[in-house]
Design a protein around this motif. Structure first.
Motif, PDB file in Angstrom:
ATOM      1  N   UNK A 124       0.676  -1.337  -0.118  1.00 54.19           N
ATOM      2  CA  UNK A 124       0.004  -0.043   0.086  1.00 54.19           C
ATOM      3  C   UNK A 124       0.914   1.312   0.031  1.00 54.19           C
ATOM      4  N   UNK A 125       1.921   1.302   0.552  1.00 55.26           N
ATOM      5  CA  UNK A 125       2.920   2.346   0.496  1.00 55.26           C
ATOM      6  C   UNK A 125       3.228   2.572  -0.784  1.00 55.26           C
ATOM      7  N   UNK A 126       3.573   1.596  -1.446  1.00 58.16           N
ATOM      8  CA  UNK A 126       4.139   1.640  -2.982  1.00 58.16           C
ATOM      9  C   UNK A 126       3.204   2.153  -3.990  1.00 58.16           C
ATOM     10  N   UNK A 127       1.761   1.697  -3.595  1.00 59.67           N
ATOM     11  CA  UNK A 127       0.512   2.169  -4.160  1.00 59.67           C
ATOM     12  C   UNK A 127       0.328   3.530  -4.122  1.00 59.67           C
ATOM     13  N   UNK A 128       0.645   4.083  -2.826  1.00 58.87           N
ATOM     14  CA  UNK A 128       0.363   5.538  -2.630  1.00 58.87           C
ATOM     15  C   UNK A 128       1.429   6.142  -3.426  1.00 58.87           C
TER      16      UNK A 128
END
Length: 255
Positions: A124-128
């Motif tokens: 999710x961090x990479x998605x953000x």
């Protein structure tokens, strides 16, 4: 004939830099602080023999590609919508330009609290980190479509659906392509920081824990591998762009 020599120039520059690195580490700087390339190779072979290097590479790449793909899939439709509708754009602009200046690294601890130390928080961090880059590039591509193209399509009888499918999307593809390429680099940055703080595997974890054993050669091995993997994925994405959508991204994706 000149273009055929460009790879030779690249190879020659790499050899020169490696030789300079070797000389500096053996004559000017303590090898403990700057291991020579030969020491880094030896450390890499040691990690390979231990059976940890390939699993760490696979884990990091899996997290990177999962977050990058998810972020792009979410961001592209939103970017198309924001770019196509002035009303949506005026409503979304304050939030987009607020959150895009908050780096994903600043949210690592918060995501760990919310989603735990497992894979979800890292993906999710990479998605953000990926999403805002792709979204802004996509929206910019939509707003950059020349008005004469839109008017020409309407004069030929194109309805809104046809205008979107045959004018907006093809004209926006170069911007989407570049946005996803830039987002890939951001994904590497975020995953290293996340693996340093909350992981027990991955190249970021390798770089971070190498300090505990005073193995600077392992640290450099992880750093060099990150650079090589980033270079390889970038070249792979360029190849995908040139083969699948080359007619749209030939000029944009040249570098």
């Amino acid at each position: 004939m000149g273009k055929k020599r460009y790879p030779l120039y690249s190879a020659a520059s790499i050899v020169v830099v490696v030789l300079i690195w070797q000389w500096v580490s053996t004559h000017l700087i303590d090898p403990f602080f700057l291991p020579a390339p030969t020491s880094v190779v030896e450390g890499t072979i040691e990690l390979l023999r231990e059976g940890t290097l390939f699993p760490f590479i696979g884990v990091s790449l899996g997290r990177i590609f999962a977050g990058w793909a998810l972020g792009s899939l979410i961001a592209i439709p939103i970017g198309l919508l924001v770019g196509s509708s002035p009303i949506v754009r005026s409503m979304a602009d304050p939030f987009i330009h607020f959150f895009r200046f908050i780096p994903a690294i600043a949210l690592i601890t918060l995501f760990i609290v919310w989603f735990g130390v497992g894979e979800i928080s890292k993906i999710l961090l990479i998605t953000y980190a990926t999403g805002f880059i792709v979204m802004i590039n996509t929206a910019t591509g939509v707003t950059a479509i020349p008005e004469e193209k839109i008017h020409a399509a309407r004069c030929l009888g194109a309805n809104r659906r046809q205008l979107f499918l045959y004018v907006t999307i093809p004209a926006t593809l170069p911007y989407v392509y570049v946005g996803m390429r830039l987002a890939m680099a951001s994904s590497f940055l975020v995953i290293v920081a996340a693996e340093m703080l909350a992981a027990n595997s991955g190249l970021g974890y390798l770089v971070w824990t190498s300090r505990l054993y005073f193995r600077i050669d392992w640290m450099f091995a992880g750093i060099v591998l990150l650079g090589l993997l980033g270079f390889a994925t970038d070249r792979l994405w360029r190849y995908v762009g040139s083969t699948l959508i080359g007619r749209y991204v030939r000029e944009v994706g040249r570098y």
